[in-house]
Motif scaffolding. Structure first.
Motif, PDB file in Angstrom:
ATOM      1  N   VAL A  43       0.824  -1.219   0.000  1.00  0.00           N
ATOM      2  CA  VAL A  43       0.000   0.000   0.000  1.00  0.00           C
ATOM      3  C   VAL A  43       0.855   1.265   0.000  1.00  0.00           C
ATOM      4  N   PHE A  44       2.147   1.132   0.259  1.00  0.00           N
ATOM      5  CA  PHE A  44       3.064   2.259   0.125  1.00  0.00           C
ATOM      6  C   PHE A  44       4.409   1.713  -0.340  1.00  0.00           C
ATOM      7  N   VAL A  45       5.276   2.594  -0.784  1.00  0.00           N
ATOM      8  CA  VAL A  45       6.576   2.184  -1.311  1.00  0.00           C
ATOM      9  C   VAL A  45       7.698   2.954  -0.641  1.00  0.00           C
ATOM     10  N   ASP A  46       8.888   2.356  -0.668  1.00  0.00           N
ATOM     11  CA  ASP A  46      10.068   3.060  -0.181  1.00  0.00           C
ATOM     12  C   ASP A  46      10.653   3.906  -1.310  1.00  0.00           C
ATOM     13  N   ALA A  47      11.771   4.540  -1.050  1.00  0.00           N
ATOM     14  CA  ALA A  47      12.385   5.429  -2.039  1.00  0.00           C
ATOM     15  C   ALA A  47      12.790   4.693  -3.309  1.00  0.00           C
ATOM     16  N   ALA A  48      13.051   3.395  -3.215  1.00  0.00           N
ATOM     17  CA  ALA A  48      13.438   2.599  -4.381  1.00  0.00           C
ATOM     18  C   ALA A  48      12.230   2.032  -5.123  1.00  0.00           C
ATOM     19  N   GLY A  49      11.012   2.295  -4.610  1.00  0.00           N
ATOM     20  CA  GLY A  49       9.798   1.802  -5.259  1.00  0.00           C
ATOM     21  C   GLY A  49       9.357   0.424  -4.815  1.00  0.00           C
TER      22      GLY A  49
END
Length: 167
Positions: A43-49
């Motif tokens: 439901v969410f992503v980190d900086a790397a996607g």
């Protein structure tokens, strides 16, 4: 964001935070019972996607209902006249309690002793004093609590008249 939080049995609000730490306020709805909060996977992503893994499910039983206590006796009826020198009373609570005690019983016109019980059922013996007249046994509101810390509702006031001067 707040939309990433999956809730059962309530709503979330006041979502704040940044980086790796976030907080929100849970408000229960639908009455007492099991409540759950979790975040689903992806439901969410980190900086790397990369999508997130699902969180643990935080669950608990919500209890906002105060315990009810009822006083009864097989020795004497409410609003009756009796000449019993010792009256056994039963105190029944609507849910388990561990801190209901003899000191929580309010008496007028006598004393209580021989207090026993646990869970939802307790007994005590009333011994009248002060001669004939009205006698009362009750338990005030908030005298004891349930496991969730909810204070009890005031009991019924069990009253009767002691009359020993028969002609």
């Amino acid at each position: 964001g707040i939309g990433d939080i999956v809730v059962e049995g309530g709503t979330v609000s006041s979502f704040t935070g940044s980086g790796t730490s976030y907080s929100a306020t849970f408000t229960p709805s639908g009455g007492d019972g099991l409540k759950r909060v979790r975040v689903a996977d992806n439901v969410f992503v980190d900086a790397a996607g990369n999508g997130n893994n699902a969180s643990n499910t935080f669950e608990w039983t919500y209890d906002s209902t105060p315990p009810i206590i009822t006083i009864s006796s097989s020795d004497v009826s409410e609003d009756s006249t009796s000449n019993d020198d010792n009256v056994q009373f039963t105190f029944t609570t609507s849910e388990d309690t561990s801190n209901f005690g003899i000191g929580d019983i309010v008496v007028e016109g006598g004393t209580v002793s021989s207090f026993t019980g646990s869970g939802t059922s307790y007994t005590a013996t009333f011994t009248p004093s002060g001669g004939d007249g009205m006698k009362r046994v009750s338990v005030a509101a908030d005298a004891f609590t349930d496991a969730a810390g909810n204070g009890n509702v005031a009991s019924n006031t069990f009253e009767w008249t002691i009359f020993n001067d028969y002609v």
